[in-house]
Design a protein around this motif. Structure first.
Motif, PDB file in Angstrom:
ATOM      1  N   THR A 186     -22.340  -2.112   4.726  1.00 43.00           N
ATOM      2  CA  THR A 186     -22.621  -2.392   6.145  1.00 43.00           C
ATOM      3  C   THR A 186     -21.601  -1.735   7.073  1.00 43.00           C
ATOM      4  O   THR A 186     -21.753  -1.798   8.288  1.00 43.00           O
ATOM      5  N   ILE A 187     -20.556  -1.146   6.522  1.00 42.37           N
ATOM      6  CA  ILE A 187     -19.501  -0.558   7.369  1.00 42.37           C
ATOM      7  C   ILE A 187     -19.429   0.961   7.170  1.00 42.37           C
ATOM      8  O   ILE A 187     -19.825   1.487   6.117  1.00 42.37           O
ATOM      9  N   ASP A 188     -18.982   1.670   8.215  1.00 40.98           N
ATOM     10  CA  ASP A 188     -18.722   3.104   8.052  1.00 40.98           C
ATOM     11  C   ASP A 188     -17.316   3.471   8.536  1.00 40.98           C
ATOM     12  O   ASP A 188     -16.928   4.629   8.485  1.00 40.98           O
ATOM     13  N   THR A 189     -16.568   2.462   9.007  1.00 41.97           N
ATOM     14  CA  THR A 189     -15.240   2.711   9.565  1.00 41.97           C
ATOM     15  C   THR A 189     -14.292   1.615   9.086  1.00 41.97           C
ATOM     16  O   THR A 189     -14.686   0.447   8.997  1.00 41.97           O
ATOM     17  N   MET A 190     -13.068   2.016   8.777  1.00 38.85           N
ATOM     18  CA  MET A 190     -12.060   1.051   8.338  1.00 38.85           C
ATOM     19  C   MET A 190     -10.804   1.222   9.184  1.00 38.85           C
ATOM     20  O   MET A 190     -10.349   2.340   9.392  1.00 38.85           O
ATOM     21  N   ILE A 191     -10.255   0.102   9.646  1.00 45.06           N
ATOM     22  CA  ILE A 191      -8.974   0.146  10.354  1.00 45.06           C
ATOM     23  C   ILE A 191      -7.940  -0.589   9.501  1.00 45.06           C
ATOM     24  O   ILE A 191      -8.104  -1.775   9.201  1.00 45.06           O
ATOM     25  N   SER A 192      -6.917   0.132   9.070  1.00 47.87           N
ATOM     26  CA  SER A 192      -5.896  -0.444   8.192  1.00 47.87           C
ATOM     27  C   SER A 192      -4.523  -0.265   8.810  1.00 47.87           C
ATOM     28  O   SER A 192      -4.306   0.648   9.607  1.00 47.87           O
ATOM     29  N   GLY A 193      -3.609  -1.098   8.390  1.00 48.50           N
ATOM     30  CA  GLY A 193      -2.206  -0.853   8.705  1.00 48.50           C
ATOM     31  C   GLY A 193      -1.648   0.160   7.720  1.00 48.50           C
ATOM     32  O   GLY A 193      -2.215   0.383   6.644  1.00 48.50           O
ATOM     33  N   ARG A 194      -0.511   0.736   8.077  1.00 51.28           N
ATOM     34  CA  ARG A 194       0.070   1.773   7.215  1.00 51.28           C
ATOM     35  C   ARG A 194       0.500   1.196   5.860  1.00 51.28           C
ATOM     36  O   ARG A 194       0.273   1.808   4.806  1.00 51.28           O
ATOM     37  N   ALA A 195       1.074   0.011   5.870  1.00 42.82           N
ATOM     38  CA  ALA A 195       1.539  -0.582   4.609  1.00 42.82           C
ATOM     39  C   ALA A 195       0.363  -0.838   3.674  1.00 42.82           C
ATOM     40  O   ALA A 195       0.444  -0.593   2.465  1.00 42.82           O
ATOM     41  N   THR A 196      -0.742  -1.321   4.231  1.00 47.41           N
ATOM     42  CA  THR A 196      -1.933  -1.583   3.418  1.00 47.41           C
ATOM     43  C   THR A 196      -2.465  -0.270   2.844  1.00 47.41           C
ATOM     44  O   THR A 196      -2.778  -0.177   1.651  1.00 47.41           O
ATOM     45  N   TYR A 197      -2.539   0.739   3.703  1.00 53.12           N
ATOM     46  CA  TYR A 197      -3.006   2.064   3.264  1.00 53.12           C
ATOM     47  C   TYR A 197      -2.141   2.589   2.119  1.00 53.12           C
ATOM     48  O   TYR A 197      -2.654   3.038   1.081  1.00 53.12           O
TER      49      TYR A 197
ATOM     50  N   HIS B  11      -0.231   0.856   0.122  1.00 53.86           N
ATOM     51  CA  HIS B  11      -0.375  -0.032  -1.028  1.00 53.86           C
ATOM     52  C   HIS B  11      -1.628   0.348  -1.828  1.00 53.86           C
ATOM     53  O   HIS B  11      -1.588   0.431  -3.063  1.00 53.86           O
ATOM     54  N   VAL B  12      -2.721   0.639  -1.118  1.00 54.57           N
ATOM     55  CA  VAL B  12      -3.964   1.054  -1.792  1.00 54.57           C
ATOM     56  C   VAL B  12      -3.744   2.378  -2.510  1.00 54.57           C
ATOM     57  O   VAL B  12      -4.110   2.543  -3.685  1.00 54.57           O
ATOM     58  N   LEU B  13      -3.131   3.329  -1.819  1.00 52.62           N
ATOM     59  CA  LEU B  13      -2.834   4.643  -2.423  1.00 52.62           C
ATOM     60  C   LEU B  13      -2.063   4.490  -3.730  1.00 52.62           C
ATOM     61  O   LEU B  13      -2.380   5.112  -4.743  1.00 52.62           O
ATOM     62  N   GLN B  14      -1.051   3.629  -3.680  1.00 53.52           N
ATOM     63  CA  GLN B  14      -0.185   3.431  -4.842  1.00 53.52           C
ATOM     64  C   GLN B  14      -0.960   2.801  -6.008  1.00 53.52           C
ATOM     65  O   GLN B  14      -0.867   3.247  -7.141  1.00 53.52           O
ATOM     66  N   MET B  15      -1.761   1.759  -5.650  1.00 50.22           N
ATOM     67  CA  MET B  15      -2.543   1.077  -6.691  1.00 50.22           C
ATOM     68  C   MET B  15      -3.526   2.036  -7.355  1.00 50.22           C
ATOM     69  O   MET B  15      -3.854   1.895  -8.523  1.00 50.22           O
TER      70      MET B  15
ATOM     71  N   GLU C 214      -5.157   8.372  -5.362  1.00 48.85           N
ATOM     72  CA  GLU C 214      -6.536   8.815  -5.099  1.00 48.85           C
ATOM     73  C   GLU C 214      -7.175   7.800  -4.155  1.00 48.85           C
ATOM     74  O   GLU C 214      -7.669   6.762  -4.586  1.00 48.85           O
ATOM     75  N   TYR C 215      -7.183   8.111  -2.868  1.00 50.03           N
ATOM     76  CA  TYR C 215      -7.662   7.150  -1.885  1.00 50.03           C
ATOM     77  C   TYR C 215      -9.160   6.901  -2.073  1.00 50.03           C
ATOM     78  O   TYR C 215      -9.950   7.846  -2.072  1.00 50.03           O
ATOM     79  N   PRO C 216      -9.571   5.657  -2.240  1.00 50.06           N
ATOM     80  CA  PRO C 216     -10.951   5.383  -2.657  1.00 50.06           C
ATOM     81  C   PRO C 216     -11.946   5.267  -1.498  1.00 50.06           C
ATOM     82  O   PRO C 216     -13.112   4.967  -1.740  1.00 50.06           O
ATOM     83  N   HIS C 217     -11.515   5.490  -0.253  1.00 46.67           N
ATOM     84  CA  HIS C 217     -12.400   5.192   0.873  1.00 46.67           C
ATOM     85  C   HIS C 217     -12.724   6.414   1.722  1.00 46.67           C
ATOM     86  O   HIS C 217     -12.963   6.290   2.918  1.00 46.67           O
ATOM     87  N   TYR C 218     -12.733   7.606   1.124  1.00 47.38           N
ATOM     88  CA  TYR C 218     -13.043   8.814   1.901  1.00 47.38           C
ATOM     89  C   TYR C 218     -14.500   8.855   2.368  1.00 47.38           C
ATOM     90  O   TYR C 218     -14.861   9.650   3.238  1.00 47.38           O
TER      91      TYR C 218
END
Lengths: 177, 177
Positions: B46-57, B59-63, B67-71
């Motif tokens: 249902t979404i096409d846009t994500m707004i994240s904080g830098r730390a969250t971004y 953290h996701v990258l690291q996990m 390979e960022y999973p939301h391109y």
């Protein structure tokens, strides 16, 4: 099967975790459209004992024009002096762990921890709650008196039921371990 | 019918209102038995846009081993400098109200506020969230990073859905007024 009487926290909370506004008011809660008694009547039948803080007890008295509505139950009201004026109420300044230990030795129905926040905090810090029935209200208050403050241990729960009463979501949890 | 794209907070929270332990860890969340994707797959469509904080971004990258999973989505990552290294991400230091205003003018699907806590706080202080999908986890953490901190106004919501996914209770709310 576990037949020991359970200590139950049955309480309504805002979506952001408050049991009352900072000034103690509950209008935000009474304004929400529920369904029937929102599970209260069924719950009330499962308990025969109530543990309240003095402020909560006095608040109920005041709201009910000094006619205390819970004389059908065994009432323990926690006060720092352990004393109070109503002979039908057991006033106590014992620690809650000792009170619960004694109550669990006696046969009976479940025990309702009515609160307020200091009483809940005392129960949480000793992990004394067996069952949590939390009714979430569709309001974000922004600030108020929190249901849960910090407590020392992580507590894993098991969801045993969740249902809606109109706009309320009521979920029941028991200790997982 | 309302067809404007909505700003949605889709997030899991402990029963005592934390989105992560104090050190940011989420093992308590991943340990809970859900059902399927716990609504994530349907929501993600249902979404096409994500707004994240830098730390969250980060953290996701690291996990995900960088390979960022939301391109497949338009990603806005809030950083104090407004700059970052990945050309596929829109880094921004604009205030969230302006970002949302611009996004609402463009056609598109819904906008997911991913967090963390500072980003959520910025959205809450301006009452920018249209829909809250809150997944309650049967764990009491005792302390951690709170989902909701103080914000200036009371916000009345309307419950539009509540269901369980295994041990999770997921409730959806929209603004009542």
């Amino acid at each position: 099967m576990e037949h020991t009487r359970k200590v139950v926290l049955f309480i309504a909370v805002s979506l952001d975790g408050y049991i009352a506004k900072t000034d103690g008011s509950l209008e935000w809660l009474f304004a929400v459209e529920g369904e029937g008694s929102n599970g209260y009547t069924e719950f009330y039948d499962t308990i025969d004992t109530m543990i309240s803080g003095r402020a909560t007890y006095e608040h109920v008295l005041q709201m009910m024009n000094n006619e205390y509505p819970h004389y059908d139950k065994h009432n323990i009201v926690l006060t720092s002096s352990g004393k109070g004026e109503d002979p039908k109420i057991s006033f106590s300044n014992e620690d809650v762990a000792s009170i619960v230990k004694k109550l669990r030795r006696e046969p009976g129905k479940n025990i309702w921890v009515v609160g307020g926040s200091k009483v809940i905090e005392a129960f949480m810090s000793e992990n004394l709650i067996d069952e949590y029935i939390i009714t979430v209200t569709p309001v974000l208050l922004g600030e108020g008196i929190p249901l849960f403050t910090k407590f020392p241990q992580e507590i894993k729960l098991k969801l045993t039921n969740s249902r809606t009463y109109g706009q309320f979501v009521q979920s029941t949890y028991v200790r997982a371990e």
